[in-house]
Structure formats: structure tokens, C-alpha cells
Design a protein around this motif. Structure first.
Motif, PDB file in Angstrom:
ATOM      1  N   ILE A 155     -41.862  26.237 -17.058  1.00 46.12           N
ATOM      2  CA  ILE A 155     -40.500  26.973 -16.562  1.00 46.12           C
ATOM      3  C   ILE A 155     -40.861  28.432 -16.947  1.00 46.12           C
ATOM      4  O   ILE A 155     -41.037  28.839 -17.896  1.00 46.12           O
ATOM      5  CB  ILE A 155     -39.341  26.395 -17.401  1.00 46.12           C
ATOM      6  N   TYR A 157     -39.128  31.410 -17.504  1.00 42.70           N
ATOM      7  CA  TYR A 157     -37.769  31.309 -18.048  1.00 42.70           C
ATOM      8  C   TYR A 157     -36.974  32.804 -17.530  1.00 42.70           C
ATOM      9  O   TYR A 157     -35.818  32.900 -17.512  1.00 42.70           O
ATOM     10  CB  TYR A 157     -37.668  31.333 -19.682  1.00 42.70           C
ATOM     11  N   THR A 160     -35.576  32.296 -14.408  1.00 42.93           N
ATOM     12  CA  THR A 160     -34.474  31.175 -14.353  1.00 42.93           C
ATOM     13  C   THR A 160     -33.171  31.620 -14.775  1.00 42.93           C
ATOM     14  O   THR A 160     -32.992  32.268 -15.619  1.00 42.93           O
ATOM     15  CB  THR A 160     -34.972  29.810 -14.904  1.00 42.93           C
ATOM     16  N   GLY A 162     -29.465  31.239 -16.429  1.00 41.38           N
ATOM     17  CA  GLY A 162     -28.987  30.864 -17.777  1.00 41.38           C
ATOM     18  C   GLY A 162     -27.419  29.987 -17.596  1.00 41.38           C
ATOM     19  O   GLY A 162     -27.240  29.581 -16.503  1.00 41.38           O
ATOM     20  N   CYS A 176     -34.125  27.916 -10.439  1.00 37.56           N
ATOM     21  CA  CYS A 176     -35.098  27.577 -11.321  1.00 37.56           C
ATOM     22  C   CYS A 176     -36.471  27.781 -10.812  1.00 37.56           C
ATOM     23  O   CYS A 176     -36.884  27.577 -10.012  1.00 37.56           O
ATOM     24  CB  CYS A 176     -35.108  26.207 -11.671  1.00 37.56           C
ATOM     25  N   CYS A 231     -32.722  21.203 -14.521  1.00 40.70           N
ATOM     26  CA  CYS A 231     -33.867  21.925 -13.555  1.00 40.70           C
ATOM     27  C   CYS A 231     -35.217  21.201 -14.078  1.00 40.70           C
ATOM     28  O   CYS A 231     -35.761  21.356 -15.253  1.00 40.70           O
ATOM     29  CB  CYS A 231     -33.969  23.288 -13.749  1.00 40.70           C
ATOM     30  N   SER A 242     -38.251  20.487 -18.162  1.00 45.94           N
ATOM     31  CA  SER A 242     -36.816  20.627 -17.950  1.00 45.94           C
ATOM     32  C   SER A 242     -36.294  21.925 -18.552  1.00 45.94           C
ATOM     33  O   SER A 242     -36.501  22.068 -19.605  1.00 45.94           O
ATOM     34  CB  SER A 242     -36.018  19.634 -17.741  1.00 45.94           C
ATOM     35  N   LYS A 243     -35.196  22.373 -17.853  1.00 50.85           N
ATOM     36  CA  LYS A 243     -34.393  23.263 -18.620  1.00 50.85           C
ATOM     37  C   LYS A 243     -32.692  22.864 -18.265  1.00 50.85           C
ATOM     38  O   LYS A 243     -32.484  22.436 -17.164  1.00 50.85           O
ATOM     39  CB  LYS A 243     -34.517  24.867 -18.215  1.00 50.85           C
ATOM     40  N   ARG A 244     -31.997  23.137 -19.438  1.00 48.08           N
ATOM     41  CA  ARG A 244     -30.672  22.693 -19.236  1.00 48.08           C
ATOM     42  C   ARG A 244     -29.973  23.955 -19.083  1.00 48.08           C
ATOM     43  O   ARG A 244     -29.709  25.024 -19.798  1.00 48.08           O
ATOM     44  CB  ARG A 244     -30.280  21.977 -20.548  1.00 48.08           C
ATOM     45  N   LEU A 245     -28.794  23.995 -17.974  1.00 47.41           N
ATOM     46  CA  LEU A 245     -27.988  25.070 -17.566  1.00 47.41           C
ATOM     47  C   LEU A 245     -26.767  24.391 -17.638  1.00 47.41           C
ATOM     48  O   LEU A 245     -26.301  23.407 -17.012  1.00 47.41           O
ATOM     49  CB  LEU A 245     -28.294  25.518 -16.143  1.00 47.41           C
TER      50      LEU A 245
END
Length: 424
Positions: A155, A157, A160, A162, A176, A231, A242-245
Motif C-alpha cells: 500500500i 500510504y 491513500t 485516511g 487507495c 482496501c 490491506s488498509k482499514r479506513l
């Protein structure tokens, strides 16, 4: 007379010797190359696909190379050798067991028979390309294979989104970005497994379990869409990342009261309930109708159960009900946007009087309402209305029995003059 035959014999002998030398030379030439057999590759060189940072190995198996001699550039003969070459740059990497290139990550091994191995440690993206195993025969023989270096997704960042806060009814665009090779694909999902609502135009609304693409556009957002969005980036090279939003949807507090009129006999415990929806998170508390704030003690017990990101259940238990406890109570919810309240009236139930059939019917109606209340309590609230005056069921049927008897008596008395007038 004998001299002529002797000269003929000698001439024939010289011819035979010359022929023998030619044959021997040809034989030597053949045997000096492969001892009767030409070198050949026993197995094809296989392509290698490896993740960046791991080790890549090429194995070249050459048959009939032992004892083989080939012409040397300085003259004479030398043993046949195996060399490794990077075909796209034409750089010689190694000859036999000696590394030529100035790259400490490369090494070669030979099992003293027919197998040569090229090892590329901790491969990098620039190591990608065609590798050749070559035997210096005349003509030269070689075989090639491709090294593909893949990179797991990562990712980006800084590019991407927040966590985001928007008012209810507004729009949100989540972005993302990811890198890797092959290029990763982006997939959006809700952490709780719920549907993502995609709106197009003014009326079309589509529910989807996942949405593909670097950006996710949410319009006319409701409180039920609040929560965590994931994402997920994947390109077939493990692991996926993955990233948590977190999407916060702000709205005015809403209070709903299942029972606005609650009764119980004296010296028993009674519990009052309110359901609250608010974002940002609200401060919730109870008061008497006089405005006096209620605190937890031996008389009162207050609890709050979180139902979802934006909803909670408030409970107030009054222990050992007495006359001074009767009257009105308020459940109040406040946040930075506003406040809302719900009203509940507590009355005394008299269980000493005998029941009548009509009272039994009233109790059945009350029990039916209570079961509906239980159903409401068990489900996850997800209303879209932000009104502070929720629609509530009529609670007038929950009057005390004594009041019901008085009403029936009044009705009977009022019928007497009507009957007298009819006779007149």
C-alpha cells in the motif's frame, strides 16, 4: 629387372601410410571432441519466477562433456567448458566454477559430473532477464531461460485516504493506491461484511459485496453506511495487503422509547429503556421530570449497551419502587451537533384487586406489545431518519385498572338519562 617392382611397392607403402595418417587425424579429431559423442543438454533450462528478495536457481545438465577437448584460441586443445551469460546484456557471469562478474550475490557450483548450477541470491528487480547456459564447442551450443522477478503488493500510504468524517447525506471519496509487480488490483469491502451501497443518478441504488478500483465514491451517505472499509491489494504474489479506513457519519441525536408508560407494584424493581442513535458519540444520562439528574446508587442502576457504531441501549433500573418514585423520567442524549430526549412515566400497579375478563384482554395487549419490544431490542438498529420525535405506539391502554373501572362506571351513569329521554 627387380628394381621396378621394388619402387612400386615403396610407392604403395607411402600412400598407405599417408592414408593412415589422414584417417588417424580424422579419428583423433572426432575422438578429441567428444570421445565419439558430441556434448548435448540432457534437460532444458527452465524458466524461473521468484519473489523479490528470494533466491533463484538455474540448473544446466550437459551430457558427454567429460574429457572433451576443443581448440584453444592460443593454439592446441583445451577441455570443454560451461559458461553462464546474461543474454540481454551479453555479460559473462561465470565460466565453469569461477564467477567472472563483480556481483557477490552470484555463485556457481559443479557436481564433478554433468550438472552446473547458477545461484542468484536475494534477487532484485534488475536481475530480471534471459540467462544462458553455453558450452564452448564448435559450433557453440547453448540453451536459455527467463528469470521473472515478481514483487508482492504494498500500500502506498502517502497516496491513500485516511479515516474520514462527513455529515449524513453528504458524499465521500475513498482512494487507495498500491505498488508491486504485476500491478496490483484494488478491491473494497466492508469489515463487517455488509453491502456497499453505490448510487448512480438520483434514484438508482445498487448493493454490492465488493467494489473494484482505486477509488470508492459514496454519495448521499446514511448512518447505516458508517463503519470500517477495507482496501485490499492483490496481484497473485502472496501476501495480499490491506488498509482499514474508518468512515464516520455525523448526525443529530435520536432517542426512541419503546414504552412511554411503565407500571409496577410497590417494593418491586422496574426497568426503563431508551434507544439512542448519535454520531459523534453522545453523552447519555437520566433525569427526573423536575430536571434532577439521576446518579447510580443503591436506589438506581444505570447501564448502557453499545449496539453499533452509532447506536446504544440505555437502561435505568429503579429498585424497590415506592410512592416518591412515581412520575416522569427523561433519557437525554447530547453530542456536538445537538441533543434529544425521551419521556417515560412510571405508575403504580395494584395487584390486590381481582381480575375481570376485560382486564385480562388489556394484559394480553400489553404482553403482545412487550414481545414486539423484545424483537426491537434483539435487532440491530439502522434507521435513516434523523428526526428527534420518533413514531411511538399508543400507550393509553396501559392505564391502571382502577382508572379503567371508573371510566366504565361513568359510562353507565351517562346512559341512564339517555334511556329516560328515549322513553319520554
Amino acid at each position: 629387372m627387380r628394381a621396378a617392382p621394388t619402387m612400386q611397392v615403396q610407392s604403395r607403402t607411402r600412400q598407405i601410410v599417408r592414408l593412415t595418417v589422414v584417417i588417424a587425424a580424422i579419428a583423433f579429431s572426432c575422438t578429441s571432441r567428444v570421445n565419439g559423442f558430441e556434448p548435448d543438454f540432457l534437460f532444458p533450462l527452465e524458466n524461473v519466477t521468484i519473489a523479490q528478495g528470494r533466491d533463484a536457481i538455474f540448473t544446466c545438465v550437459v551430457n558427454n562433456i567429460g574429457g572433451n577437448r576443443v581448440s584453444a584460441p592460443e593454439g592446441g586443445f583445451t577441455s570443454a567448458r560451461v559458461a553462464w551469460i546474461k543474454a540481454d546484456t551479453k555479460a559473462i557471469l561465470a565460466i565453469h566454477e569461477h564467477v567472472i562478474t563483480n556481483n557477490e550475490r552470484l555463485s556457481v557450483t559443479h557436481n564433478d559430473y554433468n550438472t552446473w548450477t547458477l545461484n542468484v541470491r536475494t534477487v532484485r528487480r534488475e536481475d530480471r532477464g534471459t540467462y544462458m547456459c553455453q558450452v564452448n564447442t564448435d559450433p557453440m551450443k547453448s540453451q536459455s531461460a527467463f528469470l521473472e522477478v515478481v514483487i508482492p503488493p504494498d500500500i502506498v500510504y502517502e497516496d491513500t485516504s485516511g479515516d474520514m468524517m462527513i455529515p449524513e447525506g453528504g458524499s465521500a471519496k475513498l482512494i487507495c493506491k498500491a505498488r508491486g509487480y504485476p500491478e496490483p488490483k484494488i478491491l473494497w469491502r466492508r469489515e463487517d461484511g455488509g453491502d456497499i451501497i453505490v448510487r448512480t443518478g438520483t434514484t438508482v441504488k445498487t448493493k454490492m459485496t465488493s467494489v473494484e478500483g482505486e477509488s470508492l465514491l459514496l454519495s448521499k451517505v446514511t448512518r447505516s453506511e458508517m463503519g470500517a472499509y477495507l482496501c485490499i491489494a492483490a496481484n497473485g504474489v502472496p501476501p495480499s495487503v490491506s488498509k482499514r479506513l474508518m468512515l464516520h457519519v455525523h448526525f443529530h441525536p435520536l432517542v426512541q422509547v419503546p414504552n412511554q408508560l411503565v407500571g409496577a407494584p410497590q417494593k418491586t424493581d422496574i426497568t426503563l429503556q431508551c434507544y439512542v442513535e448519535a454520531s459523534p458519540k453522545s453523552i447519555n444520562y437520566w433525569t427526573r421530570e423536575s430536571g434532577e439528574m439521576i446518579i447510580s446508587n443503591d436506589k438506581y442502576n444505570m447501564t448502557e449497551l453499545t449496539v453499533s457504531y452509532y447506536s446504544a441501549q440505555m437502561k435505568l433500573t429503579i429498585r424497590k419502587l415506592k410512592k416518591s418514585d412515581l412520575g416522569g423520567y427523561k433519557c437525554i442524549s447530547k453530542n456536538s451537533i445537538g441533543e434529544a430526549e425521551g419521556n417515560i412515566r412510571v405508575y403504580e400497579m395494584d395487584l390486590s384487586k381481582p381480575r375481570t375478563p376485560s382486564e385480562d384482554d388489556d394484559d394480553n395487549a400489553i404482553n403482545k406489545f412487550d414481545s414486539e419490544e423484545d424483537d426491537y431490542e434483539n435487532k440491530n438498529t439502522g434507521r435513516n431518519s434523523s428526526s428527534n420525535s420518533p413514531s411511538l405506539k399508543d400507550q393509553s391502554h396501559r392505564l391502571p385498572r382502577s382508572s379503567s373501572n371508573i371510566i366504565r362506571c361513568i359510562n353507565s351513569v351517562m346512559l341512564i338519562p339517555i334511556l329516560m329521554l328515549m322513553e319520554y
